[in-house]
Write an enzyme that holds these catalytic residues in place. Structure first.
Site, PDB file in Angstrom:
ATOM      1  N   HIS A  68      23.362  43.896  21.076  1.00 53.65           N
ATOM      2  CA  HIS A  68      23.445  42.431  20.937  1.00 53.65           C
ATOM      3  C   HIS A  68      22.537  41.782  22.012  1.00 53.65           C
ATOM      4  CE1 HIS A  68      26.459  44.271  23.455  1.00 53.65           C
ATOM      5  NE2 HIS A  68      26.330  43.172  24.479  1.00 53.65           N
ATOM      6  N   HIS A  83      32.458  43.282  27.998  1.00 57.58           N
ATOM      7  CA  HIS A  83      32.069  43.451  29.307  1.00 57.58           C
ATOM      8  C   HIS A  83      31.257  42.125  29.741  1.00 57.58           C
ATOM      9  CE1 HIS A  83      28.154  45.008  27.103  1.00 57.58           C
ATOM     10  NE2 HIS A  83      28.024  43.656  27.120  1.00 57.58           N
ATOM     11  N   GLY A  92      23.839  35.978  34.697  1.00 54.98           N
ATOM     12  CA  GLY A  92      24.993  36.011  35.340  1.00 54.98           C
ATOM     13  C   GLY A  92      26.234  35.348  34.784  1.00 54.98           C
ATOM     14  N   HIS A 118      40.548  39.477  31.674  1.00 56.31           N
ATOM     15  CA  HIS A 118      40.040  40.294  32.661  1.00 56.31           C
ATOM     16  C   HIS A 118      38.612  40.371  32.902  1.00 56.31           C
ATOM     17  CE1 HIS A 118      39.634  44.794  33.943  1.00 56.31           C
ATOM     18  NE2 HIS A 118      38.404  44.635  33.342  1.00 56.31           N
ATOM     19  N   GLU A 119      37.803  40.015  31.762  1.00 56.51           N
ATOM     20  CA  GLU A 119      36.376  39.916  31.788  1.00 56.51           C
ATOM     21  C   GLU A 119      35.901  38.601  32.669  1.00 56.51           C
ATOM     22  OE1 GLU A 119      36.241  43.150  30.229  1.00 56.51           O
ATOM     23  OE2 GLU A 119      34.511  42.273  30.983  1.00 56.51           O
ATOM     24  N   HIS A 128      37.445  45.553  40.069  1.00 52.09           N
ATOM     25  CA  HIS A 128      38.738  46.229  39.667  1.00 52.09           C
ATOM     26  C   HIS A 128      39.914  46.313  40.846  1.00 52.09           C
ATOM     27  CE1 HIS A 128      37.039  48.003  35.923  1.00 52.09           C
ATOM     28  NE2 HIS A 128      37.497  46.699  35.498  1.00 52.09           N
TER      29      HIS A 128
END
Ligand SMILES: O=C1CC=C(NS(=O)(=O)c2ccc(-c3ccccc3)cc2)CC1=O
Ligand SMILES: [Zn+2]
Length: 163
Positions: A68, A83, A92, A118-119, A128
């Protein structure tokens, strides 16, 4: 590894744009869920998020399977779900979702709110967490998302960066 830009956004409003959607949810469901994921953070830090519909946003978001356009092609169903890049110019903050996953708004398959939240932690500069109850824990685990708020550890983390 991922683009390591500056550790945090310097402006008070961060824009985002969803350039490619998934066919598994309506655009309205995706827009609402993405906005909710950002709101988990804007509820606890002095940073606002604004969706734009053209041009280049700070955080460019897409759903795509396989290759992608970056150096991290997705891997089919399961495996890597999504991600995000750390804060910074150009790529960024950009956040990609693997469209070979089965994205849902409930407990079965992969819950979009939890993965997006989360991402976006990464897109804000969070690493993390070792706390298994934290949103930034490395492994995905479904929790009830009704009335979901940022877990304690993640709030401390993001307030340390932006508070
Ligand atoms: O830092 C990384 C590198 C590896 C990743 N693997 S993933 O896409 O399968 C993934 C794993 C766990 C989550 C997650 C963890 C806690 C709560 C919600 C989602 C999100 C994505 C994604 C990620 O964020
Ligand atoms: Zn992660």
């Amino acid at each position: 590894g991922h683009f390591q830009g500056s550790p945090r956004w310097k402006q008070s409003v961060v824009t985002y744009r969803i350039t490619e959607y998934t066919s598994q949810l309506s655009k309205k469901e995706v827009d609402t869920t993405i906005a909710k994921a950002f709101q988990l953070y804007s509820d606890v830090i002095p940073l606002d998020f604004k969706q734009i519909y053209s041009g280049t946003a700070d955080i460019m978001i897409l759903f795509k399977a396989g290759y992608h356009g970056d150096f991290y092609p997705f891997d089919g169903p399961n495996g890597v779900l999504a991600h995000a890049n750390a804060p910074g110019p150009e790529q960024g903050g950009d956040t990609h979702f693997d469209d070979d996953e089965r994205w849902t708004l409930h407990s079965r398959d992969i819950n979009l709110l939890l993965v997006a939240a989360h991402e976006f932690g990464h897109a804000l500069g969070l690493e993390h967490s070792k706390d298994p109850l934290a949103l930034m824990y490395p492994t995905y685990r479904y929790v009830n998302t009704n009335g979901y708020t940022l877990p304690h550890d993640d709030r401390l983390g993001v307030q340390a960066l932006y508070g």
